[in-house]
Structures are given as C-alpha cells and as structure tokens.
Motif scaffolding. Sequence first.
Motif, mmCIF file in Angstrom:
data_model
loop_
_atom_site.group_PDB
_atom_site.id
_atom_site.type_symbol
_atom_site.label_atom_id
_atom_site.label_comp_id
_atom_site.label_asym_id
_atom_site.label_seq_id
_atom_site.Cartn_x
_atom_site.Cartn_y
_atom_site.Cartn_z
ATOM 1 N N ALA A 214 0.825 -1.209 0.000
ATOM 2 C CA ALA A 214 0.000 0.000 0.000
ATOM 3 C C ALA A 214 0.862 1.262 0.000
ATOM 4 C CB ALA A 214 -0.920 0.008 1.216
ATOM 5 N N ASP A 215 0.399 2.252 -0.723
ATOM 6 C CA ASP A 215 0.959 3.606 -0.678
ATOM 7 C C ASP A 215 0.149 4.336 0.390
ATOM 8 O OD1 ASP A 215 1.870 6.166 -1.045
ATOM 9 O OD2 ASP A 215 1.028 6.412 -3.061
ATOM 10 N N ALA A 216 0.627 4.241 1.647
ATOM 11 C CA ALA A 216 -0.197 4.638 2.783
ATOM 12 C C ALA A 216 0.330 5.885 3.467
ATOM 13 C CB ALA A 216 -0.264 3.496 3.800
ATOM 14 N N ILE A 217 -0.603 6.717 3.974
ATOM 15 C CA ILE A 217 -0.250 7.812 4.868
ATOM 16 C C ILE A 217 -1.119 7.702 6.112
ATOM 17 C CG2 ILE A 217 0.358 9.275 2.907
ATOM 18 C CD1 ILE A 217 -2.021 11.034 3.604
ATOM 19 N N LEU A 218 -0.616 8.254 7.213
ATOM 20 C CA LEU A 218 -1.269 8.125 8.512
ATOM 21 C C LEU A 218 -1.514 9.502 9.101
ATOM 22 C CD1 LEU A 218 -2.119 6.334 10.971
ATOM 23 C CD2 LEU A 218 0.292 6.346 11.658
ATOM 24 N N ILE A 219 -2.750 9.730 9.556
ATOM 25 C CA ILE A 219 -3.072 10.953 10.284
ATOM 26 C C ILE A 219 -3.715 10.568 11.614
ATOM 27 C CG2 ILE A 219 -3.415 12.250 8.143
ATOM 28 C CD1 ILE A 219 -6.451 12.241 8.781
ATOM 29 N N ALA A 220 -3.707 11.513 12.550
ATOM 30 C CA ALA A 220 -4.282 11.251 13.870
ATOM 31 C C ALA A 220 -5.796 11.336 13.815
ATOM 32 C CB ALA A 220 -3.743 12.254 14.880
ATOM 33 N N SER A 221 -6.455 10.466 14.578
ATOM 34 C CA SER A 221 -7.920 10.524 14.657
ATOM 35 C C SER A 221 -8.380 11.291 15.886
ATOM 36 C CB SER A 221 -8.509 9.108 14.693
ATOM 37 O OG SER A 221 -8.077 8.420 15.855
ATOM 38 N N ASN A 222 -7.438 11.717 16.720
ATOM 39 C CA ASN A 222 -7.790 12.451 17.934
ATOM 40 C C ASN A 222 -6.601 13.334 18.317
ATOM 41 O OD1 ASN A 222 -8.017 12.840 20.997
ATOM 42 N ND2 ASN A 222 -9.992 11.932 20.513
ATOM 43 N N PRO A 223 -6.836 14.593 18.655
ATOM 44 C CA PRO A 223 -5.716 15.508 18.906
ATOM 45 C C PRO A 223 -4.817 15.131 20.086
ATOM 46 C CG PRO A 223 -7.736 16.745 18.476
ATOM 47 C CD PRO A 223 -8.129 15.304 18.613
ATOM 48 N N LEU A 224 -5.319 14.345 21.037
ATOM 49 C CA LEU A 224 -4.510 14.033 22.210
ATOM 50 C C LEU A 224 -3.996 12.597 22.232
ATOM 51 C CD1 LEU A 224 -6.264 15.879 25.204
ATOM 52 C CD2 LEU A 224 -4.188 16.506 23.985
ATOM 53 N N SER A 225 -4.271 11.820 21.190
ATOM 54 C CA SER A 225 -3.899 10.407 21.232
ATOM 55 C C SER A 225 -2.560 10.096 20.566
ATOM 56 C CB SER A 225 -4.997 9.560 20.576
ATOM 57 O OG SER A 225 -5.120 9.851 19.202
ATOM 58 N N THR A 226 -1.964 11.072 19.907
ATOM 59 C CA THR A 226 -0.713 10.812 19.193
ATOM 60 C C THR A 226 0.459 10.623 20.158
ATOM 61 O OG1 THR A 226 -1.403 12.051 17.240
ATOM 62 C CG2 THR A 226 0.968 11.794 17.573
ATOM 63 N N GLN A 227 1.268 9.603 19.887
ATOM 64 C CA GLN A 227 2.534 9.416 20.590
ATOM 65 C C GLN A 227 3.625 9.947 19.653
ATOM 66 O OE1 GLN A 227 2.401 5.234 21.548
ATOM 67 N NE2 GLN A 227 0.658 5.499 22.942
ATOM 68 N N ASP A 228 4.180 11.095 19.992
ATOM 69 C CA ASP A 228 5.066 11.816 19.077
ATOM 70 C C ASP A 228 6.307 11.018 18.694
ATOM 71 O OD1 ASP A 228 3.549 14.223 18.753
ATOM 72 O OD2 ASP A 228 4.152 14.828 20.769
ATOM 73 N N ASP A 229 6.822 10.213 19.622
ATOM 74 C CA ASP A 229 8.008 9.429 19.293
ATOM 75 C C ASP A 229 7.686 8.325 18.286
ATOM 76 O OD1 ASP A 229 6.463 8.089 21.170
ATOM 77 O OD2 ASP A 229 8.160 7.318 22.311
ATOM 78 N N VAL A 230 6.481 7.787 18.364
ATOM 79 C CA VAL A 230 6.049 6.766 17.398
ATOM 80 C C VAL A 230 5.912 7.382 16.008
ATOM 81 C CG1 VAL A 230 4.140 5.233 16.754
ATOM 82 C CG2 VAL A 230 4.937 5.338 19.137
ATOM 83 N N ALA A 231 5.294 8.567 15.949
ATOM 84 C CA ALA A 231 5.162 9.268 14.667
ATOM 85 C C ALA A 231 6.536 9.501 14.043
ATOM 86 C CB ALA A 231 4.433 10.591 14.873
ATOM 87 N N ALA A 232 7.503 9.896 14.871
ATOM 88 C CA ALA A 232 8.854 10.161 14.370
ATOM 89 C C ALA A 232 9.507 8.895 13.825
ATOM 90 C CB ALA A 232 9.712 10.755 15.487
#
Length: 425
Positions: free
Chosen positions: A75-93
């Motif tokens: 898949a040519d996939a992109i990921l966005i957050a579904s909730n403003p407070l649920s993101t783990q910034d180190d995981v995103a990085a």
Amino acid sequence: MTATSTKPKYEIKDLSLAATGRQRIEWAGREMPVLRQIRDRFAQEKPLAGIRLVACCHVTTETAHLAIALKAGGADAILIASNPLSTQDDVAASLVADHDIPVFAIKGEDNETYHRHVQIALDHRPNVIIDDGSDVVATLIQQRQHQIADIIGTTEETTTGIVRLKAMFRDGVLTFPAMNVNDADTKHFFDNRYGTGQSTLDGIIRATNLLLAGKTAVVAGYGWCGKGTALRARGMGANVIVTEIDPIRAIEAVMDGFRVMPMSEAAPEGDLFITVTGNKHVIRAEHFAAMKDGAIICNSGHFDIEIDLKSLGATATEVKQVRNFTQEYRMPNGKSVVVLGEGRLINLAAAEGHPSAVMDMSFANQALACEYLVKNKGSLEPGIHSIPTEVDREIARLKLQAMGINIDTLTAEQEEYINSWTAGT
C-alpha cells in the motif's frame, strides 16, 4: 516539524524522537504475533500493491505495526491522527524516519490542524480509507464528491464511526462498501471490553493517582466498552453505578451485580464519572450542578462531546490546571468539578491506550478488511458489511496458537450430529 517542499511529506513534532519511538514499537511487537504473521504474508503476496490508502487512527505503538503491515502489503499509505490528544510523538517520528511512512499527527494539535490533516489525507486521493470515527469519510462525502469514484471502500473500528456510517447509509450518501471492523467478535469482545476496561482506568490513575477502592464510580453506557470499564472498576474496589438508555443492557448490568439508575440520580452519588456511550452531552449542566465537591469526570468514548464542556466552562467561575491532563472547574456554589484529558479519550490522553495484546486482534481485522475490500473490488454492494466469519475465526485461531493454547475439534460423529435433523436423542 514539517518537511520542506511544496507538498509536505510529513508533519510531526520532532524527528529526533525516532530512536525512542523505535524501541517502544519493538516492545509492543512482542505482544502482536497475529499481525506479525499477516505482515509476513503481506510482504510475500503484496495484496495491496498499487492501492493508495489513508489511515486515520490513534498514532500509537500498536498502530505503527498496522501501518508497517499495510506498507509491507504494497500500500501507498499515509497516517493521520484521529484524535488531537492520542498521538505518541516518538512513534510518529519513528514511522517517518525508520519506515518512510508519511505521518501527519502532533499530540495536542488544535482542531484547525486536525482538519487540515484530514484535507491532506484526502489530497492523497485514497482508494481505501481506514477511519476511526468516520471524519475522513464524512469530509469526503461532504466536500469531495468528485473523489468518491476513486474509493474501493472504507473500514471502521469505533462504535461512534459505525453509528455515523449507518446514518450516512440511511441518508443515501454512503455509496461504497464499509467494513464494520468494530463488530467483529475478535474486536469488540476483546478490544472494547478488556482493552478499554484496563486502559481507561490506567489513564484515570495516571492523571489523578486516585485510589478507586471505596469510591463510587458511575459508568455511562453498558455496551462492550462500558462492561469492561465497570468490571475493572469493581475489580479495583469501586462501588459501580451504571446508567443506560437501553432496557436490555440495563437488565444485563443489574444481573451482573451493578446498580442501575438515571444520570440525574447518579450525579449526587458519584465520585468518578466515566462516559462510554458514543453519544453527546451524556453529562450536562444539571448533572454538574448536582455533583459532589471534587467529583471527577472523564470520557473514554471516541469524541469529547459526551461531556458538555461548553456549558461547564460557561458556568465555572474559575478553571485551572491542577495536574497534567487534569482541570478543575470552580462552580458558583463553591464546589469544584474536575475534568480529565479535556474530555477526550482518557486512555490515550493520559496513558498509552489499549495493551498491544488486544490491539493485535483489532488491527489484524483492519489489515484483513483492507485486503478483503481490494480482493472483492466491484462485487461488494454499497453499505456496511461484517467481517466474514472465517476471517474472524482465523484471527482467533492464530491468537490461540501464538499463546500456546489448544482447543478441541469435532469428531466425525459430532460433525454428523450437529449437521443432521434426523438424529435424535
């Protein structure tokens, strides 16, 4: 931080957090053997090759393994957050730095940023959408009708999102297939009940250091999430009250040993209030006014509208931060009401979300639902479709196998008996 180009490749807090995220993703993977087996198969078969995919999910260590599996499948996939407070910034990085997966998610992002990320996701012109809460699908239908022809289908794993999809279908605007991952047995029996039950209390305790033993906890809603939350709260010594609108669920709560009453009666009794209904304003102005001094309120449903925070804010004479993710609202009568995590998902706002062992099955359903949509492109009618029983059972079989647990199989005689109407007693 945003990559510099005319079209941003990612938008995250800090790429230097990747090393920490990598370690945490690896740790979560120890408890996700089913998704690992699916990823390995996907890497060989490439069932999602050529598919543009958008995932609007909580950006956690467990979601990282889903994103990695989807990419392995082609898949040519992109990921966005579904909730403003649920993101783990180190995981995103880590997903950006180590796996070259575009991520648009920052913990604490404001609503404007969140909606901009939804637009970026739709700019990807997805063929398949994985949605938590159906915001991407709703935005597509309302604002980007011309892109609907690109859509093979969507998957949804939240109760709130399924409610919205059903409303879209009733209104005749859902014109493509939607896979109801939320109601798969290997999702709601485990993720909703055991995952929400444990992680909700984890978030409450991290935010407050509250001793639950001896407290009166009010759980609003007795669906699978409410059942798990009530069960775990009782297990830690709380006296649990359940509020419900469904008479069948209310009877079930009574027979499970809980007190059941309307929120108006529970409001003056509760020390802790937890909403898990998927509806709006379950706790509102008249309930705030009746609560004890220091009553604590939180939400573990998908959106923050379960608690009427606007009316609370308008009534309060003072609002102050007393701990991380903990705000105290001072009322005109001198009493205070404490709100956790800004009314957003407390298990993700103040803690790490569901344990990876249950998300293993939930995200296995998501990955296989995407594969199912692609394999059956053009043959599925518009509307909401259940996860096929054979897929659900295969996920359960793989989980048991990974846990080293064997179960019985039918003998030939038993197989014949249960498939025959002529065999008597």
